[in-house]
Scaffold this active site. Sequence first.
Site, mmCIF file in Angstrom:
data_model
loop_
_atom_site.group_PDB
_atom_site.id
_atom_site.type_symbol
_atom_site.label_atom_id
_atom_site.label_comp_id
_atom_site.label_asym_id
_atom_site.label_seq_id
_atom_site.Cartn_x
_atom_site.Cartn_y
_atom_site.Cartn_z
ATOM 1 N N ASP A 185 0.863 -1.183 0.000
ATOM 2 C CA ASP A 185 0.000 0.000 0.000
ATOM 3 C C ASP A 185 0.899 1.233 0.000
ATOM 4 O O ASP A 185 1.683 1.435 0.925
ATOM 5 C CB ASP A 185 -0.883 -0.058 1.260
ATOM 6 C CG ASP A 185 -1.800 1.132 1.372
ATOM 7 O OD1 ASP A 185 -1.639 2.106 0.604
ATOM 8 O OD2 ASP A 185 -2.684 1.096 2.240
ATOM 9 N N ALA A 240 -2.485 5.339 -8.379
ATOM 10 C CA ALA A 240 -3.094 6.671 -8.315
ATOM 11 C C ALA A 240 -4.545 6.547 -7.885
ATOM 12 O O ALA A 240 -5.141 5.466 -7.973
ATOM 13 C CB ALA A 240 -3.025 7.345 -9.689
ATOM 14 N N TYR A 241 -5.077 7.652 -7.416
ATOM 15 C CA TYR A 241 -6.524 7.767 -7.179
ATOM 16 C C TYR A 241 -7.067 8.512 -8.396
ATOM 17 O O TYR A 241 -6.830 9.707 -8.561
ATOM 18 C CB TYR A 241 -6.769 8.546 -5.886
ATOM 19 C CG TYR A 241 -8.239 8.686 -5.537
ATOM 20 C CD1 TYR A 241 -8.854 7.806 -4.647
ATOM 21 C CD2 TYR A 241 -9.021 9.699 -6.096
ATOM 22 C CE1 TYR A 241 -10.202 7.921 -4.335
ATOM 23 C CE2 TYR A 241 -10.366 9.826 -5.792
ATOM 24 C CZ TYR A 241 -10.948 8.934 -4.914
ATOM 25 O OH TYR A 241 -12.279 9.059 -4.603
ATOM 26 N N TYR A 266 -9.167 16.235 -8.155
ATOM 27 C CA TYR A 266 -8.226 15.269 -8.750
ATOM 28 C C TYR A 266 -7.036 16.011 -9.371
ATOM 29 O O TYR A 266 -5.874 15.682 -9.117
ATOM 30 C CB TYR A 266 -8.947 14.419 -9.805
ATOM 31 C CG TYR A 266 -8.009 13.645 -10.705
ATOM 32 C CD1 TYR A 266 -7.410 12.459 -10.273
ATOM 33 C CD2 TYR A 266 -7.690 14.109 -11.988
ATOM 34 C CE1 TYR A 266 -6.526 11.765 -11.094
ATOM 35 C CE2 TYR A 266 -6.812 13.415 -12.808
ATOM 36 C CZ TYR A 266 -6.235 12.245 -12.358
ATOM 37 O OH TYR A 266 -5.361 11.560 -13.168
HETATM 38 N N1 LIG Z 1 -6.499 6.723 -16.801
HETATM 39 C C1 LIG Z 1 -6.352 7.907 -17.388
HETATM 40 O O1 LIG Z 1 -7.087 8.266 -18.319
HETATM 41 C C2 LIG Z 1 -5.258 8.846 -16.925
HETATM 42 C C3 LIG Z 1 -5.230 10.174 -17.414
HETATM 43 C C4 LIG Z 1 -4.204 11.031 -17.016
HETATM 44 C C5 LIG Z 1 -3.232 10.566 -16.128
HETATM 45 N N2 LIG Z 1 -3.292 9.294 -15.643
HETATM 46 C C6 LIG Z 1 -2.267 8.849 -14.698
HETATM 47 O O2 LIG Z 1 -1.546 7.751 -15.252
HETATM 48 C C7 LIG Z 1 -1.153 6.862 -14.206
HETATM 49 C C8 LIG Z 1 -1.609 5.451 -14.521
HETATM 50 O O3 LIG Z 1 -3.034 5.453 -14.648
HETATM 51 P P1 LIG Z 1 -3.888 4.123 -14.892
HETATM 52 O O4 LIG Z 1 -4.962 4.466 -15.855
HETATM 53 O O5 LIG Z 1 -2.993 2.972 -15.146
HETATM 54 O O6 LIG Z 1 -4.541 3.965 -13.449
HETATM 55 P P2 LIG Z 1 -5.457 2.765 -12.886
HETATM 56 O O7 LIG Z 1 -5.717 1.764 -13.941
HETATM 57 O O8 LIG Z 1 -6.600 3.412 -12.167
HETATM 58 O O9 LIG Z 1 -4.497 2.101 -11.829
HETATM 59 C C9 LIG Z 1 -4.162 2.713 -10.616
HETATM 60 C C10 LIG Z 1 -3.740 1.600 -9.686
HETATM 61 O O10 LIG Z 1 -3.345 2.199 -8.455
HETATM 62 C C11 LIG Z 1 -3.707 1.318 -7.443
HETATM 63 N N3 LIG Z 1 -3.765 1.974 -6.146
HETATM 64 C C12 LIG Z 1 -4.681 2.879 -5.700
HETATM 65 N N4 LIG Z 1 -4.404 3.196 -4.413
HETATM 66 C C13 LIG Z 1 -3.293 2.483 -4.068
HETATM 67 C C14 LIG Z 1 -2.542 2.357 -2.872
HETATM 68 N N5 LIG Z 1 -2.864 3.044 -1.767
HETATM 69 N N6 LIG Z 1 -1.467 1.528 -2.856
HETATM 70 C C15 LIG Z 1 -1.132 0.817 -3.950
HETATM 71 N N7 LIG Z 1 -1.820 0.869 -5.108
HETATM 72 C C16 LIG Z 1 -2.898 1.691 -5.158
HETATM 73 C C17 LIG Z 1 -5.079 0.819 -7.871
HETATM 74 O O11 LIG Z 1 -5.357 -0.369 -7.181
HETATM 75 P P3 LIG Z 1 -6.899 -0.826 -7.011
HETATM 76 O O12 LIG Z 1 -7.334 -1.238 -8.372
HETATM 77 O O13 LIG Z 1 -6.770 -1.954 -6.042
HETATM 78 O O14 LIG Z 1 -7.613 0.372 -6.470
HETATM 79 C C18 LIG Z 1 -4.876 0.601 -9.359
HETATM 80 O O15 LIG Z 1 -4.454 -0.718 -9.626
HETATM 81 C C19 LIG Z 1 -1.741 7.448 -12.917
HETATM 82 O O16 LIG Z 1 -0.789 8.266 -12.276
HETATM 83 C C20 LIG Z 1 -2.876 8.325 -13.416
HETATM 84 O O17 LIG Z 1 -3.210 9.359 -12.509
HETATM 85 C C21 LIG Z 1 -4.275 8.420 -16.036
#
Ligand SMILES: NC(=O)c1ccc[n+]([C@@H]2O[C@H](COP(=O)([O-])OP(=O)(O)OC[C@H]3O[C@@H](n4cnc5c(N)ncnc54)[C@H](OP(=O)(O)O)[C@@H]3O)[C@@H](O)[C@H]2O)c1
Length: 284
Positions: A38, A62-63, A127
Amino acid sequence: MNHSFLILGANGQLGKQFYKDLTRRATTVIAPDEKDCDITSANVLSRYIDSVKPTVVINCAAYNAVDLAEQQPETAYRINTSSAGMIAALCAERKISFVHYSSDYVFDGAKGDRYSEQDVPNPLNVYGKSKHDGETAVLAAGGTSLVLRTSWVFGNGTQNFIYKMKQWSQMNPVLKLTADEVSVPTSTIDLVDITLRALNKGLSGLFHLTNSDYASRYEWGRYVAKQLSLSATIIPVPMSMFPSPAQRPLFSAMSNQRLQDDLGIVIPDWRDAVDRFIKEYPMR
Ligand SMILES: NC(=O)c1ccc[n+]([C@@H]2O[C@H](COP(=O)([O-])OP(=O)(O)OC[C@H]3O[C@@H](n4cnc5c(N)ncnc54)[C@H](OP(=O)(O)O)[C@@H]3O)[C@@H](O)[C@H]2O)c1
């Protein structure tokens, strides 16, 4: 590349792609999920880092619940800001390289043109603020950190827009997609590839990492529908038709020119990225 990688948030879209591509390259990669590591606990993290001794930590955790963050700002700030800064500090103390991702939602969309790294952020929602404060915390930690802002990420799983388009079109003959909401669809395949190139080149600091060109949600949806031969009719609507708790920027597309120049590469167009993604992950 002689690195050993610790991937945090390994169950997310980007984390999964890192795991897949790094294991394919026969590199040492440790990829715990949230229950084993975590990122909000400094004790858990420092013990984990000291036991696996990575040379690079990649934070994919990320959240990302943009609307829910308006009701749960503490959780958003804990994960996106405090934890990001804390991991950066742990890495700095141990001389470990750190990679962190931020978002186009640090911008307000008022520029009306692609944002560069020199443009001043002005997030419109919790966010975006938590991600912007996270960037600042990471860069202030003093180690070797790479902060990569990205947008509209699509990766393996059921969370991505391409998969959702397929689902929606099976349920609705007509899909309404926003024509005034513009950014850059970005594939996890290219995010991983270009992040590893940047690490190899020893880059640090803040960069925009997206696929090239930009699109409205409507244009992106039309392209996906064509490539997947979806039968739904897609009509353009304004974002004001979908009121939501979090205000979103209208035009948050970013320019990746600085990264292209520093790496001496051409980053593929988002359409090309969609085509390769559909080949690698056929939508059944
Ligand atoms: N998705 C988009 O469109 C988007 C756009 C702009 C920027 N980003 C950035 O790009 C990066 C990757 O995004 P993504 O789409 O791959 O995100 P994602 O699919 O939502 O994955 C985020 C992961 O973080 C985990 N997580 C949340 N809280 C945690 C904690 N306390 N300890 C450990 N793990 C935790 C989540 O686990 P759980 O599944 O168990 O909650 C999830 O597996 C992030 O920094 C995001 O902010 C994404």
